[in-house]
Design an enzyme around this catalytic site. Structure first.
Site, short mmCIF file in Angstrom:
data_model
loop_
_atom_site.label_atom_id
_atom_site.label_comp_id
_atom_site.label_asym_id
_atom_site.label_seq_id
_atom_site.Cartn_x
_atom_site.Cartn_y
_atom_site.Cartn_z
N SER A 230 0.83 -1.20 0.00
CA SER A 230 0.00 0.00 0.00
C SER A 230 0.87 1.26 0.00
O SER A 230 1.79 1.37 -0.81
CB SER A 230 -0.97 -0.04 1.19
OG SER A 230 -2.05 0.84 1.00
N ASP A 325 -8.10 -5.81 -6.18
CA ASP A 325 -7.75 -4.75 -5.24
C ASP A 325 -8.71 -3.58 -5.47
O ASP A 325 -8.69 -2.95 -6.52
CB ASP A 325 -6.30 -4.31 -5.50
CG ASP A 325 -5.79 -3.26 -4.52
OD1 ASP A 325 -6.61 -2.70 -3.76
OD2 ASP A 325 -4.58 -2.99 -4.51
N HIS A 359 -6.80 -6.28 -1.69
CA HIS A 359 -5.70 -5.37 -1.34
C HIS A 359 -4.84 -5.86 -0.18
O HIS A 359 -3.62 -5.79 -0.22
CB HIS A 359 -6.29 -4.00 -1.00
CG HIS A 359 -5.26 -2.95 -0.69
ND1 HIS A 359 -4.41 -2.44 -1.65
CD2 HIS A 359 -4.92 -2.33 0.48
CE1 HIS A 359 -3.61 -1.55 -1.09
NE2 HIS A 359 -3.89 -1.46 0.19
#
Length: 420
Positions: A230, A325, A359
Site C-alpha cells: 500500500s 484490489d 488489497h
C-alpha cells in the site's frame, strides 16, 4: 462437555502464527453432524467468530483437511477455514494483531448440531496459541534520530540478511515473522503521527533506517531488503531509486507514483503527490466505499512529476498485484513499472499477479478482511478479494517473499566480522 469426544490440533496446539494446524475430531457417533466453532479477541477487545458444520465419517471422526464443511462461515474442504473466516458481529472490522509479544489465541470447540438459533451443547474444546515471535528472537524498540520502530533479530551469531518492513501504520506482525525465518528486520511505520497531521514526507528519514540496519553487528548482507504494501510501496520504490544500499524491494499492491504528500530528499522536493478526486469514490449499500478510481492516472502528462523513477534503481524488485484490489489499481501500476523498466533495458524484476485476491495481502492464516475503516481517509472502504482465493494467495506469497529476499540478500561472513 462429552468425555468421549476429542478435539485435537496437530502437530501441536502451540505454534507460530504462520504455521498451519490440522484440526481433528474423534469420538463422535458414526455420521454424526456437529458444528465446529472458533473464536478469538483482537488487541482492541473485539471478538471474532467462525463456525462450520461437518458430518463425521463411519468411525465418528472429522478431519478438516479431508472433510468438506456443509454450511457455515465457508463450505468445502478448507483446512484452515475456521481461522481465516473469523469475523466480528459488526461490519468493517479489521482484526488487530500487531504486537509481537502476545500470541493470537483461538478457542476451537465442537458442538452438537444446532437447533433454531441456539448454540448446541459443547462436546469438546481446545485452545490454539499462535505465537508471532519465535524462540530466541529478540525484540528491541528503536528510537534513534528519526528512526522510530522495533528491531527483531534472530538467535545465533549470523550473519543475517537485513530487511526494512515498511508498514503504513505500525505493526510488528510481518517483521517478527520474518525474523523467525532468519532475517534481521526493522519494523517501521510510514505514518507515525495522526493522519490529520500528515506533513510532507522526507526520504532522508527512511534512509536513516536503511543506514541503521546496515550498522547492526549481526547483519551480513551487502545491502538491505524492503517489504512494503500500500502506501509503504511508493516509499520503498523511492528508496530503491534514490538511496544506495537497497538491494531488494517487495512491492505489494502499492502505487507507482507518490500518494498523499510531496516527497523531499536532501532539502528539496523530488516528487509531487498524485491527485485524488473524492467525487470518484463509489459508495456501496454496506456503508463501505470503493476508492480505487479516486487516484488520477500517473501516466497522464500532467502527473509526470509524481512517478517514482524506478529505472534508476540498482537493486531487484518483486512486484505483487491483486486483480480485485478495490483500494487502487495495483495491477495497472505494476504493468506501468514493468513496461518502463523494459523500455530502459532493465530486467531487474519479477512480477506476481493474483487475479481474484484483494488489497490486504498479509502473512497467512489471519482473518480475511473484506472491508474496514481506512486509516487515512477515515471512512470504511472495501478491500476486495474472493476469500478462499485471497487466503490461498497469502500462503503462496509468503513463501515467495522469503525466497526472493534470500536469493537477493547474500551474506558475507567477512563483512560481519569487520563490524565486531
Amino acid at each position: 462437555m462429552s468425555s468421549q469426544v476429542r478435539l485435537k490440533l496437530l502437530p501441536r496446539a502451540r505454534c507460530l502464527f504462520d504455521e498451519p494446524v490440522q484440526v481433528k475430531v474423534a469420538g463422535l457417533r458414526s455420521r454424526q453432524v456437529v458444528t465446529v466453532r472458533a473464536r478469538a479477541t483482537d488487541e482492541r477487545g473485539v471478538e471474532f467468530r467462525s463456525s462450520a458444520t461437518y458430518r463425521a465419517d463411519g468411525s465418528g471422526e472429522i478431519h478438516l483437511d479431508r472433510d468438506p464443511s456443509l454450511s457455515g462461515s465457508y463450505v468445502g474442504v478448507e483446512p484452515m477455514g475456521l481461522l481465516w473466516s473469523l469475523k466480528a458481529d459488526t461490519l468493517h472490522k479489521y482484526f488487530y494483531k500487531n504486537k509481537a509479544l502476545h500470541p493470537h489465541v483461538v478457542k476451537f470447540s465442537v458442538h452438537e448440531e444446532e437447533e433454531k438459533e441456539e448454540e448446541g451443547r459443547m462436546l469438546a474444546e481446545v485452545t490454539n496459541e499462535r505465537f508471532l515471535i519465535g524462540e530466541g528472537v529478540s525484540r528491541v524498540p528503536v528510537k534513534e534520530g528519526n528512526v522510530q520502530g522495533v528491531l527483531f533479530t534472530p538467535p545465533g551469531e549470523g550473519p543475517f540478511p537485513a530487511v526494512l518492513d515498511l508498514c503504513t501504520f505500525m505493526s510488528e506482525k510481518r517483521a517478527c515473522l520474518l525474523a523467525n525465518k532468519g532475517f534481521v528486520v526493522l519494523a517501521l511505520a510510514v505514518y507515525t503521527d495522526k493522519p490529520d497531521n500528515v506533513q510532507p514526507m522526507h526520504l532522508d528519514h527512511f534512509k536513516e533506517a536503511v543506514d541503521f540496519l546496515q550498522q547492526q553487528t549481526k547483519v551480513g548482507s551487502k545491502g538491505v531488503g524492503i517489504v512494503s504494501r500500500s502506501k509503504g510501496g511508493d516509499i520503498a520504490l523511492s528508496l530503491a531509486a534514490f538511496v544506495p544500499g537497497v538491494e531488494a524491494v517487495v512491492w505489494i499492491n502499492g502505487c507507482s507514483a507518490i500518494v498523499g504528500a510531496p516527497l523531499y530528499y536532501k532539502n528539496r522536493q523530488i516528487l509531487s503527490p498524485l491527485p485524488f478526486d473524492f467525487d470518484k469514490v463509489i459508495r456501496t449499500e454496506s456503508g463501505a466505499s470503493i476508492i480505487k478510481y479516486g487516484l488520477e492516472d500517473p501516466k497522464a502528462k500532467e502527473n509526470k512529476g509524481t512517478v517514482v523513477p524506478v529505472e534508476q534503481a540498482k537493486g531487484r524488485f518483486l512486484f505483487v498485484a491483486s486483480g480485485d484490489d478495490l483500494n487502487w489499481d495495483s495491477k495497472g501500476y505494476m504493468e506501468e513499472m514493468v513496461e518502463r523498466l523494459k523500455r530502459h533495458g532493465k530486467r531487474n524484476f519479477e512480477s506476481v499477479y493474483y487475479p481474484r485476491a484483494g488489497h490486504l495481502l498479509e502473512p497467512p492464516y489471519g482473518p480475511f478482511c473484506p472491508s474496514a475503516l481506512h486509516g487515512l481517509i477515515r471512512f470504511p472502504v472495501l478491500w476486495g478479494g474472493d476469500p478462499q482465493v485471497h487466503v490461498a494467495a497469502e500462503v503462496d506469497l509468503w513463501k515467495k517473499i522469503q525466497e526472493f529476499l534470500r536469493n537477493n540478500l547474500s551474506c558475507d561472513d567477512t563483512q560481519t566480522k569487520a563490524k565486531l
